[in-house]
Design an enzyme around this catalytic site. Structure first.
Site, PDB file in Angstrom:
ATOM      1  N   LYS A  25       5.648   4.421   4.678  1.00 31.79           N
ATOM      2  CA  LYS A  25       6.316   3.375   3.908  1.00 31.79           C
ATOM      3  C   LYS A  25       6.604   3.826   2.478  1.00 31.79           C
ATOM      4  O   LYS A  25       7.607   3.417   1.874  1.00 31.79           O
ATOM      5  CB  LYS A  25       5.490   2.086   3.941  1.00 31.79           C
ATOM      6  CG  LYS A  25       5.469   1.433   5.324  1.00 31.79           C
ATOM      7  CD  LYS A  25       4.644   0.172   5.354  1.00 31.79           C
ATOM      8  CE  LYS A  25       4.577  -0.434   6.752  1.00 31.79           C
ATOM      9  NZ  LYS A  25       5.874  -0.928   7.238  1.00 31.79           N
ATOM     10  N   TYR A  27       0.813  -1.208   0.000  1.00 28.97           N
ATOM     11  CA  TYR A  27       0.000   0.000   0.000  1.00 28.97           C
ATOM     12  C   TYR A  27       0.853   1.268   0.000  1.00 28.97           C
ATOM     13  O   TYR A  27       0.327   2.366  -0.062  1.00 28.97           O
ATOM     14  CB  TYR A  27      -1.025   0.005   1.132  1.00 28.97           C
ATOM     15  CG  TYR A  27      -0.526  -0.180   2.542  1.00 28.97           C
ATOM     16  CD1 TYR A  27       0.335   0.723   3.156  1.00 28.97           C
ATOM     17  CD2 TYR A  27      -0.976  -1.266   3.294  1.00 28.97           C
ATOM     18  CE1 TYR A  27       0.763   0.564   4.454  1.00 28.97           C
ATOM     19  CE2 TYR A  27      -0.561  -1.438   4.609  1.00 28.97           C
ATOM     20  CZ  TYR A  27       0.317  -0.525   5.176  1.00 28.97           C
ATOM     21  OH  TYR A  27       0.732  -0.697   6.475  1.00 28.97           O
TER      22      TYR A  27
END
Length: 256
Positions: free
Chosen positions: A158, A143
């Site tokens: 991330k 994601y």
């Protein structure tokens, strides 16, 4: 495979981090595990010892750059050098972005993005001083590039780690330092389970999104990580290896 090499593994007290630490130890590496819970780190070190591997625990808050510098110094003092790093420390919980508090946002970004940068920076500097090169692996999630409702803090952090990895892969390649990511899908770990699928209904819903029909085992993630960290991937840098049973490819809007 990793004999006479020393690796630092953040978030090494449980789950994927522990699995990677144990796999590195089984492959001959000396392992420095770090995290914020000494008891869990000591358990990992004990497991390393049971398999005949050499490891130490250095409790560290990766959000503190001074503490990270001290972590690297401790690893060098004990083993003489650092040859690799696994950025695995993370924090996550599900929350709609519109209701996410500033502290909730900051907590995840500080651990995932800032912590990964502080660790990468400190280890890369040590590798430069050694003149040895090395390998740095960051654990992210798919994601990071496709997004996911309820994870804006983690997805943004991330994604930042992925961008950091690709940027520094170019900057540090002349020093012989490789940087890559691995993006595991749903994995059978207590930490992720408690945060992302709190009950059987939620677990079944997550599982239904995986075309392979099962969750990953931490040892599978560890095996793939060792490939990326090792010499067989010596020409691989700035990449992300996805290991999610086809989950993100199977996302759909239309049809059945």
């Amino acid at each position: 495979m990793f004999t006479d090499r020393t690796f630092i593994v953040t978030g090494g007290g449980s789950g994927i981090g522990r699995a990677i630490a144990l796999a590195l130890g089984a492959a001959g590496a000396c392992v420095v595990v770090t995290g914020r819970t000494p008891e869990k780190l000591d358990e990992t070190v004990a497991l390393l010892g049971e398999q005949g591997a050499d490891g130490i625990a250095v409790p560290t808050d990766v959000r503190d750059p001074g503490a990270v510098d001290a972590l690297v110094e401790a690893a060098v003092h004990h083993y003489g050098a650092v040859h690799g790093l696994v950025n695995n420390a993370a924090g996550n919980f599900v929350a709609p972005g519109i209701d996410l508090s500033p502290n909730g946002w900051k907590a995840v970004v500080d651990i995932v993005l800032n912590g990964s940068f502080y660790c990468t920076r400190a280890v890369a500097r040590q590798m430069r001083n050694q003149g040895t090169g090395g390998s740095i692996l960051s654990v992210i999630a798919s994601y990071a590039w496709h997004g996911h409702p309820g994870t804006v803090h983690s997805a943004a952090a991330k994604a930042g780690v992925l961008a950091m990895t690709r940027t520094l892969a170019v900057e540090l390649a002349p020093l012989g330092i490789r940087l890559n990511c691995i993006a595991p899908g749903p994995t059978e770990t207590k930490g992720a389970g408690a945060a992302l699928w709190a009950d059987d209904t939620a677990r079944a819903h997550v599982l239904s999104s995986v075309p392979a029909g099962r969750f990953a085992d931490p040892t599978e993630v560890a095996d793939a990580s060792l490939f990326v960290l090792g010499d067989r991937a010596s020409y691989m840098t700035g990449e992300c290896l996805t290991l999610d049973g086809g989950q993100w490819l199977g996302k759909q809007v239309y049809g059945q």
